[in-house]
Design an enzyme around this catalytic site. Structure first.
Site, PDB file in Angstrom:
ATOM      1  N   ARG A   4     -36.777   5.661 -27.085  1.00  0.00           N
ATOM      2  CA  ARG A   4     -35.331   5.878 -26.648  1.00  0.00           C
ATOM      3  C   ARG A   4     -34.503   5.036 -27.062  1.00  0.00           C
ATOM      4  O   ARG A   4     -34.592   3.701 -27.097  1.00  0.00           O
ATOM      5  CB  ARG A   4     -35.492   6.134 -25.110  1.00  0.00           C
ATOM      6  CG  ARG A   4     -34.202   6.140 -24.716  1.00  0.00           C
ATOM      7  CD  ARG A   4     -34.188   6.453 -23.214  1.00  0.00           C
ATOM      8  NE  ARG A   4     -32.851   6.551 -22.574  1.00  0.00           N
ATOM      9  CZ  ARG A   4     -32.406   5.489 -22.113  1.00  0.00           C
ATOM     10  NH1 ARG A   4     -32.976   4.488 -21.417  1.00  0.00           N
ATOM     11  NH2 ARG A   4     -30.965   5.704 -21.319  1.00  0.00           N
ATOM     12  N   THR A   9     -35.983   5.982 -14.641  1.00  0.00           N
ATOM     13  CA  THR A   9     -35.298   5.057 -13.971  1.00  0.00           C
ATOM     14  C   THR A   9     -36.177   4.079 -12.881  1.00  0.00           C
ATOM     15  O   THR A   9     -36.684   4.967 -12.008  1.00  0.00           O
ATOM     16  CB  THR A   9     -34.123   5.529 -13.126  1.00  0.00           C
ATOM     17  OG1 THR A   9     -33.505   6.406 -14.183  1.00  0.00           O
ATOM     18  CG2 THR A   9     -33.142   4.620 -12.876  1.00  0.00           C
ATOM     19  N   LYS A  52     -30.098  15.357 -19.190  1.00  0.00           N
ATOM     20  CA  LYS A  52     -30.198  14.432 -18.320  1.00  0.00           C
ATOM     21  C   LYS A  52     -29.536  14.950 -16.879  1.00  0.00           C
ATOM     22  O   LYS A  52     -28.235  15.143 -17.038  1.00  0.00           O
ATOM     23  CB  LYS A  52     -29.714  13.080 -18.648  1.00  0.00           C
ATOM     24  CG  LYS A  52     -30.417  12.536 -19.982  1.00  0.00           C
ATOM     25  CD  LYS A  52     -29.710  10.999 -20.429  1.00  0.00           C
ATOM     26  CE  LYS A  52     -29.941  10.184 -19.511  1.00  0.00           C
ATOM     27  NZ  LYS A  52     -29.420   8.610 -19.958  1.00  0.00           N
ATOM     28  N   ARG A 108     -15.707   4.641 -16.399  1.00  0.00           N
ATOM     29  CA  ARG A 108     -16.100   3.243 -16.538  1.00  0.00           C
ATOM     30  C   ARG A 108     -14.830   2.739 -16.078  1.00  0.00           C
ATOM     31  O   ARG A 108     -13.827   2.791 -16.138  1.00  0.00           O
ATOM     32  CB  ARG A 108     -16.675   2.696 -17.800  1.00  0.00           C
ATOM     33  CG  ARG A 108     -18.117   3.126 -17.882  1.00  0.00           C
ATOM     34  CD  ARG A 108     -18.772   2.422 -19.054  1.00  0.00           C
ATOM     35  NE  ARG A 108     -20.226   2.761 -18.935  1.00  0.00           N
ATOM     36  CZ  ARG A 108     -21.061   2.160 -18.286  1.00  0.00           C
ATOM     37  NH1 ARG A 108     -20.790   0.923 -17.862  1.00  0.00           N
ATOM     38  NH2 ARG A 108     -22.250   2.573 -18.477  1.00  0.00           N
TER      39      ARG A 108
END
Length: 484
Positions: free
Chosen positions: A32, A271, A213, A69
């Site tokens: 990945r 994760t 995702k 962000r």
């Protein structure tokens, strides 16, 4: 001997071929690349090195997706409980102690008084107490430090962001150029987000597959339409654990895995699987249990992030995950039995796949061989979660790599000049040499003899001993080179 696949996040700062080769032999199936931490030069470097090690390793490229962000700040900022801070959507300004600027200009239009803003995966919690339509005022709920360009989450609220950013688009086009296998698109909220990525791929004639995702409540709520629109799902528990109450994560994980398996789609759990091994050579008991529970729930694959990207013990992390997986797979079969049942409205392919798995229990079949152009019949076999290995003879190198995400599948690539009978006996010999089958076992074979359009049309079961004793006269039903 593990059946669960392992995805490893690789940084361009640590991607030399020798390192990748060690991870490959330790159990890595998919590499990945996280575009949040790699530029074009870094992506090209990783792809080149992976291909140098083996054409059998699949490559997955993450997009950043529709995220918010904070802006740049030259130094980390300390916040104290009870302080009041202005929040504004101005990506061109630096964040300060008195005013936090965000990359998304219309943040005030999407939030209301009483909502929460979480920064840096929950490091700082800000409760909105004022909204004048242009800027927000928030009250700090805990002591914390805010660094530069950190993640922003608004649990329970829809932020009206585009599905694909310009940076995402450029990375998708780079993936097309480099013939990468998977695009893992971040923060998928609906099937429309998947279709936006698919549109770019279709415009450039690409057969790259999309992994969605799931990182927020919208993605969970719309999971059925998302699964139907993409190749597979990644349960990205990092942002998901921020966006929804943490106590719901285990239940959501089980739900999403089951929905994927029922629809014969690969699913990845990601994760902090072995987060402690970023710094230490051994996992915690909780991490071992976490991995085992994901396998008990029938996941296809597990993902390592910082453990292999920048951790101190990357090779040990892969070996640890592989050994835990192998034991958990044995325990799952003994305690929980097989996977999903056969649907009463099943297709012919599903019926044949289920029959092959059922034969492992009733007829002593110790291995299954299937040939495939697209991988569809093999993914069906994988979904039924049988106890025996599935050896997939693939007529395309891309199919070979795609099946690296499917549970229990050992893919091999067949060159066009080799006959089906030759490949079948070679595959059977490989299973015997690796100890998967013995001369006293039976072997199942799924294929078709009416060409690509008809797909898989037959299931054949033979004693292994008889195949080898009659190898000179053994033949298979005639079929086109392409079966699906």
């Amino acid at each position: 001997m593990k059946k669960t696949k392992i995805v490893c996040t690789i940084s361009d700062f640590r991607s030399d071929p020798d390192f990748l080769r060690q991870l490959f032999f330790a159990g890595m199936n998919v590499v990945r690349i996280n575009t949040a931490h790699a530029d074009e030069q870094g992506i090209r470097k990783i792809v080149k090195n992976v291909r140098e090690v083996s054409s059998h390793i699949a490559i997955m490229l993450d997009t950043k997706g529709p995220e918010v962000r904070t802006t740049f700040t030259p130094e980390p900022i300390q916040f104290r409980l009870g302080e009041r801070v202005v929040v504004s959507g101005d990506p061109d300004k630096e964040t300060t102690h008195d005013e936090i600027h965000l990359s998304y200009r219309d943040i005030a239009k999407n939030l209301k008084v009483g909502d929460e803003l979480l920064f840096d995966d929950g490091e700082i919690d800000l409760k909105i107490i004022e909204n004048n339509g242009i800027t927000l005022v928030g009250e700090v709920q805990n002591d914390g430090v805010l660094g530069s360009r950190k993640s922003v989450n608004a649990p329970g609220e829809h932020i009206d962001l585009p599905a694909v950013t310009e940076r995402d688009r450029q990375n998708i086009l780079l993936a097309v150029e480099l013939d990468i296998d998977f695009i893992a698109h971040s923060f998928v909220r609906s099937a429309a987000d998947v279709r936006e990525v698919q549109r770019i791929l279709d415009e450039h004639g690409s057969d790259i597959k999309i992994i969605s995702k799931i990182e927020n409540q919208e993605g969970v709520d719309n999971i059925h339409e998302i699964i139907d629109a993409c190749y597979g799902i990644m349960i990205a528990r990092g942002d998901l654990g921020i966006e929804v109450p943490q106590e719901k994560i285990p239940g959501i994980q089980r739900q999403l895995i089951r929905e994927c398996v029922l629809r014969k789609k690969p699913v990845i759990v990601a994760t902090q699987m072995l987060h402690s091994m970023i710094r230490y050579p051994r996992p915690t008991r909780a991490e071992v249990t976490d991995i085992a529970n994901a396998i008990y729930s029938n996941t296809d694959a597990l993902m390592l992030s910082g453990e292999t990207a920048n951790g101190k013990y990357p090779l040990e992390a892969v070996r640890t995950m592989a050994s835990i997986a192998e034991q958990a797979e044995k325990d799952r079969l003994e305690q929980l039995g097989f996977g999903i049942p056969l649907d009463k409205n099943c297709s012919q392919k599903e019926f044949l796949a289920h029959s092959a798995i059922d034969a492992t229990r009733r007829l002593g079949v110790a291995g299954i061989i299937a040939d495939s152009e697209t991988g569809e019949i093999v993914r069906m076999l994988a979904a039924f979660r049988g106890p025996t290995p599935i050896l997939a003879i693939c007529y395309r190198e891309k199919t070979h790599r795609l099946l690296n995400l499917s549970y229990g599948v050992i893919p091999i690539y067949q060159h066009k000049h080799l006959s089906s009978a030759y490949m079948f006996t070679a595959a059977l010999r490989m299973l015997k040499q690796k100890g998967y089958v013995t001369m006293d076992d039976k072997i199942a074979y799924l294929s078709g003899n009416l060409g690509l359009e008809a797909g898989t049309t037959f299931l054949e079961i033979n004693p292994v001993r008889k195949v080898f004793e009659n190898i000179d006269v053994f033949h298979l039903p005639y079929r086109d080179d392409r079966v699906e």
